[in-house]
Design a protein around this motif. Structure first.
Motif, PDB file in Angstrom:
ATOM      1  N   TRP A  42      47.079 -70.535   2.760  1.00  0.00           N
ATOM      2  CA  TRP A  42      45.864 -70.124   3.456  1.00  0.00           C
ATOM      3  C   TRP A  42      45.198 -71.298   4.143  1.00  0.00           C
ATOM      4  CZ3 TRP A  42      44.408 -65.080   3.743  1.00  0.00           C
ATOM      5  CH2 TRP A  42      44.995 -64.198   2.836  1.00  0.00           C
ATOM      6  N   SER A  45      38.903 -70.582   8.152  1.00  0.00           N
ATOM      7  CA  SER A  45      38.339 -70.503   9.492  1.00  0.00           C
ATOM      8  C   SER A  45      37.013 -71.264   9.475  1.00  0.00           C
ATOM      9  CB  SER A  45      38.145 -69.053   9.893  1.00  0.00           C
ATOM     10  OG  SER A  45      37.238 -68.437   9.025  1.00  0.00           O
ATOM     11  N   LYS A  52      42.872 -67.485   6.940  1.00  0.00           N
ATOM     12  CA  LYS A  52      43.987 -66.903   7.677  1.00  0.00           C
ATOM     13  C   LYS A  52      45.301 -67.451   7.135  1.00  0.00           C
ATOM     14  CE  LYS A  52      43.807 -70.222  11.459  1.00  0.00           C
ATOM     15  NZ  LYS A  52      43.748 -70.370  12.909  1.00  0.00           N
ATOM     16  N   ARG A  53      46.368 -66.688   7.347  1.00  0.00           N
ATOM     17  CA  ARG A  53      47.688 -67.075   6.865  1.00  0.00           C
ATOM     18  C   ARG A  53      48.739 -66.470   7.785  1.00  0.00           C
ATOM     19  NH1 ARG A  53      50.178 -62.598   4.858  1.00  0.00           N
ATOM     20  NH2 ARG A  53      48.802 -60.961   4.095  1.00  0.00           N
ATOM     21  N   GLY A  54      49.947 -66.969   7.665  1.00  0.00           N
ATOM     22  CA  GLY A  54      51.072 -66.371   8.365  1.00  0.00           C
ATOM     23  C   GLY A  54      51.657 -65.246   7.539  1.00  0.00           C
ATOM     24  N   LYS A  55      52.350 -64.334   8.204  1.00  0.00           N
ATOM     25  CA  LYS A  55      52.951 -63.210   7.483  1.00  0.00           C
ATOM     26  C   LYS A  55      54.367 -63.562   7.039  1.00  0.00           C
ATOM     27  CE  LYS A  55      50.273 -59.594   9.648  1.00  0.00           C
ATOM     28  NZ  LYS A  55      50.300 -58.396  10.473  1.00  0.00           N
ATOM     29  N   ASN A  75      52.156 -62.120  14.087  1.00  0.00           N
ATOM     30  CA  ASN A  75      50.699 -62.250  14.199  1.00  0.00           C
ATOM     31  C   ASN A  75      50.112 -62.927  12.969  1.00  0.00           C
ATOM     32  OD1 ASN A  75      50.743 -60.983  16.648  1.00  0.00           O
ATOM     33  ND2 ASN A  75      50.342 -58.954  15.784  1.00  0.00           N
ATOM     34  N   THR A  76      48.870 -63.359  13.109  1.00  0.00           N
ATOM     35  CA  THR A  76      48.143 -63.980  12.005  1.00  0.00           C
ATOM     36  C   THR A  76      47.492 -62.909  11.150  1.00  0.00           C
ATOM     37  OG1 THR A  76      47.674 -65.856  13.433  1.00  0.00           O
ATOM     38  CG2 THR A  76      46.358 -65.667  11.461  1.00  0.00           C
ATOM     39  N   TYR A  78      44.455 -62.095   8.440  1.00  0.00           N
ATOM     40  CA  TYR A  78      43.153 -62.594   8.015  1.00  0.00           C
ATOM     41  C   TYR A  78      42.777 -61.976   6.678  1.00  0.00           C
ATOM     42  CZ  TYR A  78      42.810 -64.367  12.728  1.00  0.00           C
ATOM     43  OH  TYR A  78      43.059 -65.042  13.887  1.00  0.00           O
TER      44      TYR A  78
END
Length: 97
Positions: A42, A45, A52-55, A75-76, A78
């Motif tokens: 994580w 912001s 936010k994190r990557g999938k 996509n990012t 949240y």
């Protein structure tokens, strides 16, 4: 011989202001650690309003996945308000300031 570890844990120099209260740490005998797995996944912001994190599932075996799914996975993601509350406690055990 004088026990030098006693000086370390009892008090600081009187001229150095403390940035946070250490009474609970001294009583407990240990420091809380932030969660290493959450630190790697994580990012915060601005203003710590959310994280936010990557999938996952985007790194390999992508030939069998539809292009729309690959676009979604790129996509990012949240954090929700409940996740944000929990992540603040896990990543910042002594608070944000």
């Amino acid at each position: 011989m004088f026990p030098f570890h006693f000086l370390r844990c009892v008090s600081q120099a009187p001229w150095a202001p403390r940035l946070f209260s250490t009474t609970s740490m001294v009583e407990a005998g240990y420091k809380m650690k932030s969660h290493s797995g959450a630190k790697k996944r994580w990012r915060s912001s601005p203003g710590l309003k959310s994280f936010k994190r990557g999938k996952a599932f985007r790194s390999h075996l992508n030939a069998s996945k539809p292009p729309a799914r690959l676009n979604r996975l790129g996509n990012t993601a949240y954090s929700t308000p409940a996740q944000t509350h929990k992540l603040r406690k896990v990543l910042l055990p002594y608070g944000s300031g």
